[in-house]
Design a protein around this motif. Sequence first.
Motif, PDB file in Angstrom:
ATOM      1  N   LEU A  21       7.880  -1.898  -0.001  1.00  0.00           N
ATOM      2  CA  LEU A  21       6.529  -2.822   0.040  1.00  0.00           C
ATOM      3  C   LEU A  21       6.066  -3.240   1.066  1.00  0.00           C
ATOM      4  N   GLN A  22       4.516  -3.630   0.753  1.00  0.00           N
ATOM      5  CA  GLN A  22       3.799  -3.335   1.637  1.00  0.00           C
ATOM      6  C   GLN A  22       3.491  -4.893   2.478  1.00  0.00           C
ATOM      7  N   GLU A  47       1.420  -7.674   1.382  1.00  0.00           N
ATOM      8  CA  GLU A  47       0.957  -8.678   0.540  1.00  0.00           C
ATOM      9  C   GLU A  47       2.485  -8.916  -0.140  1.00  0.00           C
ATOM     10  N   GLU A  48       3.536  -8.310  -0.382  1.00  0.00           N
ATOM     11  CA  GLU A  48       4.616  -8.017  -1.292  1.00  0.00           C
ATOM     12  C   GLU A  48       5.948  -8.995  -0.468  1.00  0.00           C
TER      13      GLU A  48
END
Length: 346
Positions: free
Chosen positions: A292-293, A295-296
């Motif tokens: 997960l980055q 934004e996520e």
Amino acid sequence: MPKSRSFSFTRRGFIAAGGALGLVATLAACGGSDTAKGDGDKGSTAAASSGPWTFKDDLGKDVSTKSTPKNIVAFTGTAAALHDYGVSVKGVFGPTRTADGKPDVQAGSMDISKVEILGNVYDEFNVEKYAALQPDLLVTNTWDGSYWYVPEASKDKILKLAPAAAIGVGGNVSMDKALERTADLAKSLGADMNAKAAVDGKARFEAAAAKVREATKANPGIKVLAGSGSADLFYASTADTSADLKYFKSLGVEFITPDKLDEGGFFESLSWENAGKYKADLILLDNRTGTLQPEELKAKATWAEMPAVKAGQVAPRTTEPIFSYDKCAQILEDLAKAVQNAKKVA
């Protein structure tokens, strides 16, 4: 930092998981003729000496062939490092192509349309395609004494088809040592380490290391946490068992050490309710495909409340570096900037 691309995050699984969660497996059939295919750019392996070839790998094995290997198959990240030194590979296995068809971050500067992709996710390796390539040598990394990304279920079949060499990138190995050993391997395969690109890459790396030292001295006391996010868990990594973090620590970066590590000593698994356990000034966030980055991660309330996140002090971590001097120099340059610009917020 082992993390597998399976949904079960075992010690070995954690290292690889960076590219598999939610990633659609994609195989590219780019031909299986006996003619070795270059991996792009200048395209051909530098001339190597004739006669028997030998290399002592980091599993302590003396790997040998009757002549310098030409048909080389490698883990994607290792292949990308060899590519930077002018050594071509014929096939790759590991994260190479994303679901939208673009090169994975671990493919580096390789032209992925010119290599046979034998497997694109963890535990995927097409043995039949591998055999058709008539491999002279298989090359990969090792974190924990195993061949990285060579599936356990088909390992025996794979290792019977060609000699295998592994470069250490975990445990007591630091980034500078992993770089040195990868360069040793490339040289043995015909790379010209006196070529301008190789010389300039090493000089850039040394200059970048100095920049990190300067940044940590100029901005002392910045507490750094290396982390990785999945749907259900946040992984807080120790700096003592991964080549990159171990080297950063030697340059003066002050890491937070999780106190309840997994059995392999790589990371602590935290539920998202407890993800804020460690207060950091700067977070180095796993940038691999499938993790997960930022934004996520906005959907995770505890993530949004972390002091470093609130302050906008989150930097990407290249969790599985491409071990060429030029690629690692960029990592160090980015790290120096992140440390230099960070403020104490924890």
